[in-house]
Design an enzyme around this catalytic site. Structure first.
Site, short mmCIF file in Angstrom:
data_model
loop_
_atom_site.label_atom_id
_atom_site.label_comp_id
_atom_site.label_asym_id
_atom_site.label_seq_id
_atom_site.Cartn_x
_atom_site.Cartn_y
_atom_site.Cartn_z
N ASP A 106 10.45 -18.52 -91.60
CA ASP A 106 9.17 -19.41 -91.46
C ASP A 106 8.91 -19.88 -92.90
O ASP A 106 7.94 -19.65 -93.34
CB ASP A 106 8.05 -18.67 -90.67
CG ASP A 106 8.33 -18.25 -89.45
OD1 ASP A 106 9.52 -18.25 -88.77
OD2 ASP A 106 7.09 -18.24 -88.67
N ASP B 274 13.77 -14.32 -88.21
CA ASP B 274 13.24 -15.61 -88.09
C ASP B 274 12.88 -16.08 -89.36
O ASP B 274 11.79 -15.42 -89.96
CB ASP B 274 11.97 -15.43 -87.12
CG ASP B 274 11.24 -16.80 -86.60
OD1 ASP B 274 12.02 -17.72 -86.36
OD2 ASP B 274 10.01 -16.85 -87.04
N TYR C 290 2.15 -28.36 -82.85
CA TYR C 290 0.65 -28.15 -83.12
C TYR C 290 0.24 -28.29 -84.64
O TYR C 290 1.15 -28.48 -85.31
CB TYR C 290 0.20 -26.79 -82.58
CG TYR C 290 1.03 -25.83 -82.94
CD1 TYR C 290 0.85 -25.10 -84.46
CD2 TYR C 290 1.78 -25.15 -82.14
CE1 TYR C 290 1.59 -24.03 -84.84
CE2 TYR C 290 2.66 -23.95 -82.52
CZ TYR C 290 2.44 -23.35 -83.95
OH TYR C 290 3.47 -22.35 -84.28
N GLU D 230 7.42 -22.40 -94.98
CA GLU D 230 6.43 -23.59 -94.91
C GLU D 230 5.98 -24.03 -96.42
O GLU D 230 4.88 -23.54 -96.75
CB GLU D 230 5.31 -23.08 -94.03
CG GLU D 230 5.60 -22.66 -92.57
CD GLU D 230 4.61 -22.08 -91.75
OE1 GLU D 230 3.40 -22.35 -91.91
OE2 GLU D 230 4.96 -21.08 -90.88
#
Length: 515
Positions: free
Chosen positions: A269, A267, A347, A271
Site C-alpha cells: 500500500d 499487500d 473512493y 501511497e
C-alpha cells in the site's frame, strides 16, 4: 533423475480452475520443468513449483500429481496425489472479495476480529488484509514497536511507529474471542494476530495478508525501494517477520515462529510512488521503476519460500485512481506481472480538503460536475486507465468505501447541496469530514437528512440543509458490483470492516452482488 516433488497442496480454486503448489525437487544438473498430471493426462508444464490447471468443469473433483524433469531429460517419480474440487458455477463464482481489518479498530470503534465472525462478514470474504505494517526510518525494513502503548524501545521509530500491543500483545477474554477462549499471560501470541489465527481455523479458505504502508506509513517506501540491496533487505525483513512469523519479543509476547501460518501473502500500500501523499512522505521520479523492481523482488522471495513449503504466497497492491498519479508512479505492465491482483482506489475522489461538495466514489462523472477536467474522478476513469495501460481485468478489483465524506455550511442551491460551496468539513465521530456507514445509516433513518441518488453516475448523498455526506449504501453497492461484473473485473475490496453495521449489511451486499 530429480528428487520426487513434494505432494501438491491446493492453494486456490474457482469454477473452472484449481491452483497447486508443491515443494521443489533437487537435481545435480538442475530441474528444468514440472509436469502436472490430471489423473493420467498431462494438464500443465511449468518451470516453478506452482501451477493453475484450467478448463475444468464446475463443482467437480480432480486428482493431481507432479513429476520433475532435469536438463539431461531425466524424469522424477510422481509426487503423492492431491484431490481438489472446483467451485460451483454461477455468474461470477470466483470473484475476489477483499476487506481491510484495521489495527486500531479495537479502540474507539470497539470493532474486534470476533465481529468479523458474528456479523457474517468473515464467511463472505476471500481475502483479509491487516492494516498496516510499517517501514523503519533508519533501516528501511519492516518493524514493529509499541509506540501507541507508550512503550517504544526504539528511539528512531518516531511518532505513529506501530502498535505491537494491538497486534499481538493485548489479551482477549473468552467473550470477545473468536474461539471463545481467554488469553493467558504466558502466551507468545495474543492480540489481533492470535484472533486472526483463530478466525483462520474457523474459515480455512480465508486468505490473510499483511498490508505494508497505507496513508500514514508510506513515508519511507521510496528509500526502501531505491537500491537492489535496500529492496532485498526490506522484502527479506517483511517475509521473516510476517510470513515466517518471527516477531520481536515485546513485553513477553512474540519470538521465533510465534506468528507463523497466519499470513498467506503481502499487500503493498505505497501511497504514492512519485506523488505526494501524507505530509512529509519521501518521493522521487525513480519511484516508478523502483516500485516494479520492488514488486518483482517480493515475488522472487515469496516464490523461493513457497518452493520449500509447497505453498503459493500471494502478492497484491492498493493503487491510485488519479490518472496523473498512475502516469507518474505506476508501471502497469511491470507491476501486474508480479501481482496476483491489485485494488484500484474506488473512493476519496472528493472530500472536505476541497471547498465544493461532490461525490467521493461514483462510477461515472456526474453531469454538472464543476471540477476542472484534471480533477474529475470516477471508477470508470480509473479502471480504464489501468486497462488501457495493459492491466488484465482478471487482476483488477475495485475499492468500495464503508464510510462517507462530508462538508458543512452547504447551501441548498438548485441541486440539494451537491456541487455547492462549503465552509469546512462536516462534523464526524472520529474525524471531521469522515463518518462510518452505520452512523450515516442512523442519520438517514431519523436525523433530519434526506437521501438523494444519481443512478446514472452511481452515487448517493445525504443532506439536511447544512451538512452533506456522500457515501455508499446497499443500493449503491448493488449498482457498483453489477458494474464490476459487467466490466469483467476480478472483484471488489472494502475499506474497512469497522464502518459496517453489526449485521455486516454492506459486506453482505458486496457478496450478494458478486455472485
Amino acid at each position: 533423475a530429480p528428487t520426487t516433488p513434494g505432494t501438491p497442496a491446493v492453494t486456490g480454486s474457482d469454477a473452472n480452475s484449481i491452483s497447486l503448489g508443491w515443494a521443489a525437487s533437487t537435481d545435480d544438473v538442475g530441474v528444468t520443468a514440472y509436469d502436472v498430471y490430471n489423473g493420467t493426462a498431462l494438464a500443465a508444464t511449468v518451470t516453478t513449483p506452482s501451477a493453475t490447471v484450467g478448463n475444468l468443469a464446475p463443482d467437480t473433483s480432480y486428482t493431481f500429481t507432479v513429476r520433475a524433469r532435469d536438463a539431461a531429460g531425466n524424469v522424477s517419480p510422481a509426487s503423492g496425489p492431491v484431490t481438489g474440487r472446483t467451485k460451483p458455477g454461477g455468474t461470477n463464482p470466483g470473484a475476489l472479495k477483499i476487506g481491510y481489518f484495521t489495527q486500531w479498530s479495537i479502540y474507539a470503534r470497539g470493532y474486534s476480529v470476533k465481529k468479523l465472525d458474528t456479523s457474517g462478514s468473515a464467511g463472505r470474504l476471500t481475502t483479509l488484509n491487516y492494516a498496516f505494517a510499517n517501514i523503519h526510518p533508519t533501516t528501511k525494513q519492516c518493524f514493529i514497536t509499541n509506540k501507541a502503548a507508550g512503550n517504544d524501545s526504539d528511539p528512531n521509530a518516531g511518532d505513529g511507529a506501530g502498535d505491537a500491543w494491538a497486534d499481538y500483545g493485548k489479551g482477549w477474554d473468552a467473550g470477545n474471542s473468536v474461539a471463545g477462549t481467554t488469553d493467558t499471560w504466558d502466551q507468545k501470541l495474543a492480540g489481533n494476530f492470535n484472533q486472526l489465527k483463530q478466525l483462520k481455523a474457523k474459515y480455512p479458505n480465508l486468505r490473510i495478508q499483511i498490508s505494508i504502508g497505507g496513508w500514514s506509513y508510506s513515508k519511507w517506501f521510496s528509500d526502501a525501494a531505491a537500491t537492489d540491496a535496500s529492496r532485498k533487505a526490506l522484502v527479506s525483513s517483511c517475509i521473516d517477520m510476517y510470513i515466517k512469523g518471527n516477531l520481536p519479543v515485546i513485553d513477553g509476547r512474540g519470538g521465533a515462529g510465534s506468528a507463523a501460518g497466519i499470513f498467506d501473502g503481502i499487500d503493498l500500500d505505497w501511497e504514492w510512488p512519485n506523488s505526494d501523499g501524507h505530509l512529509g512522505n519521501v518521493f522521487r521520479p525513480a519511484d516508478k521503476a523502483n516500485y516494479t523492481l520492488l514488486a518483482q523482488e517480493f515475488r522472487r522471495q515469496l516464490d523461493a519460500l513457497g518452493a520449500t513449503t509447497g505453498k503459493h504466497y500471494s502478492l497484491s497492491a492498493f493503487l491510485p485512481a488519479d490518472p496523473a498519479k498512475i502516469t507518474a508512479g505506476i508501471d502497469v505492465p511491470g507491476l501486474f506481472g508480479a501481482f496476483d491482483f491489485a485494488t484500484i482506489q474506488g473512493y476519496d475522489y472528493h472530500g472536505a480538503w476541497e471547498m465544493t461538495t461532490n461525490q467521493q466514489s461514483a462510477l461515472k462523472v456526474a453531469a454538472g460536475d464543476p471540477s476542472t477536467p484534471d480533477r474529475r474522478f470516477s471508477s470508470e476513469i480509473a479502471i480504464n486507465a489501468y486497462v488501457n495501460g495493459g492491466a488484465p481485468k482478471s487482476k483488477l478489483t475495485l475499492g468500495i468505501p464503508f464510510y462517507g465524506r462530508g462538508w458543512t455550511g452547504v447551501p441548498r442551491g438548485t441541486t440539494n447541496g451537491l456541487f455547492q460551496s462549503a465552509t469546512g468539513p462536516a462534523p464526524g465521530s472520529y474525524e471531521n469530514g469522515f463518518e462510518d456507514y452505520h452512523k450515516l445509516k442512523d442519520l438517514a433513518a431519523g436525523g433530519g437528512y434526506t437521501l438523494y441518488r444519481d443512478p446514472v453516475a452511481g452515487f448517493a448523498y445525504l443532506y439536511n440543509g447544512t451538512v452533506l455526506y456522500t457515501y455508499d449504501d446497499p443500493t449503491e453497492i448493488a449498482r457498483k458490483t453489477a458494474w464490476i461484473k459487467s466490466q469483467g473485473l476480478a472483484g471488489a475490496m472494502v475499506w474497512s470492516f469497522d464502518g459496517d453495521t453489526a449485521s455486516g449489511e454492506l459486506m453482505a451486499a458486496v457478496d450478494n452482488g458478486l455472485r
